[in-house]
Design an enzyme around this catalytic site. Structure first.
Site, PDB file in Angstrom:
ATOM      1  N   ASP A 158      -6.754   0.559   0.636  1.00 12.13           N
ATOM      2  CA  ASP A 158      -6.921   0.867   2.053  1.00 12.13           C
ATOM      3  C   ASP A 158      -8.308   0.373   2.473  1.00 12.13           C
ATOM      4  OD1 ASP A 158      -8.743   2.650   1.052  1.00 12.13           O
ATOM      5  OD2 ASP A 158      -8.161   4.286   2.383  1.00 12.13           O
ATOM      6  N   LYS A 216       0.840  -1.206   0.000  1.00  5.57           N
ATOM      7  CA  LYS A 216       0.000   0.000   0.000  1.00  5.57           C
ATOM      8  C   LYS A 216       0.876   1.257   0.000  1.00  5.57           C
ATOM      9  CE  LYS A 216      -2.348   2.181   3.328  1.00  5.57           C
ATOM     10  NZ  LYS A 216      -3.149   2.367   4.525  1.00  5.57           N
TER      11      LYS A 216
END
Ligand code: SF4
Length: 240
Positions: free
Chosen positions: A167, A148
């Site tokens: 997310d 991420k």
């Protein structure tokens, strides 16, 4: 990570129950539906971008590490002083861990985060000549940079679409919009990379995060305000 613009206000309307929404049956219908989703995102959030304040890839890397389990607003309050106190990667690499932890205390998980930031600074200095690497393979070797974080840095600081940032908002909305059936962020990212054109990977993440904060919120999504209602068959639509 988040975005800063305001969504276009959409009128309130009766919500279509999930069972009454026609599911796409063919690849062509799925493609048309996805194009509709992307078009609505473009209409709502045409210039969505990262809200973590930064002046370069290093600052974005640090801000993204700090943003874990913390709001962007809180991170943006902490980073100006942090970057003033440690203006270079060398300064962070040589800083006492306890002191950095204290500097970032309000972002939570400050011990682990301070170790990651100092570890990242040392790694970048010793193995990447003091420059944040610009490939996913190299970034994943930097302490604190899982997929991420690496995708945020590559997409926003370098404009490189290496993957899709997944997310909590992207995770939830990808499932509600039936773009994935997985729960695991890595698998969700793989699913999204398969269905989305690569030139949409970066923008899609920003737009979805904004959509998740303003309309398709976790509890009681605002379906009556959602332009995707006619094509959404999520079981947890809010019908009142
Ligand atoms: S807000 Fe979310 S759950 Fe509700 S209609 Fe829109 S996409 Fe579907």
């Amino acid at each position: 990570m988040a975005v800063t613009q305001t969504a276009v206000v959409t009128p309130v309307h009766p919500v279509t129950p999930p069972k009454k929404v026609k599911r796409p049956r063919s690849a062509a219908e799925r493609k048309a539906r996805l194009e509709q989703i992307l078009a609505e995102f473009d209409r709502l959030f045409p210039a969505a971008t990262c809200a973590l304040h930064h002046r370069n890839a290093w600052e974005l890397l640090v801000a993204t590490i700090l943003s874990a389990q913390c709001t962007d607003e809180r991170v943006n309050k902490v980073t100006p002083e942090l970057f003033k106190k440690y203006p270079t990667i060398e300064a962070v690499a040589n800083a006492p861990q306890e002191e950095v932890a204290d500097d970032i205390r309000s972002t939570g998980f400050f011990n682990n985060k301070s170790k990651s930031i100092i570890g990242a600074a040392r790694k970048i200095l010793t193995e990447f000549n003091g420059r944040v690497p610009n490939t996913i393979q190299e970034l994943l070797t930097v302490p604190g940079a899982a997929r991420k974080t690496a995708n945020v840095v590559l997409g926003t600081a370098y404009g490189i679409a290496s993957g899709v940032v997944v997310d909590t908002h992207v995770q939830r909305i990808a499932r509600r919009l039936d773009l994935t059936k997985n729960d695991d962020p890595v698998k969700i990212e793989q699913d999204l990379m398969k269905v989305l054109p690569q030139d949409r990977w970066v923008l899609f993440s920003h737009q979805t995060i904004h959509f998740g904060r303003q309309i398709c919120i976790a509890r009681k999504p605002r379906c009556a305000n959602c332009p995707l209602d006619p094509i959404c068959y999520a079981k947890d639509k809010t019908l009142v």
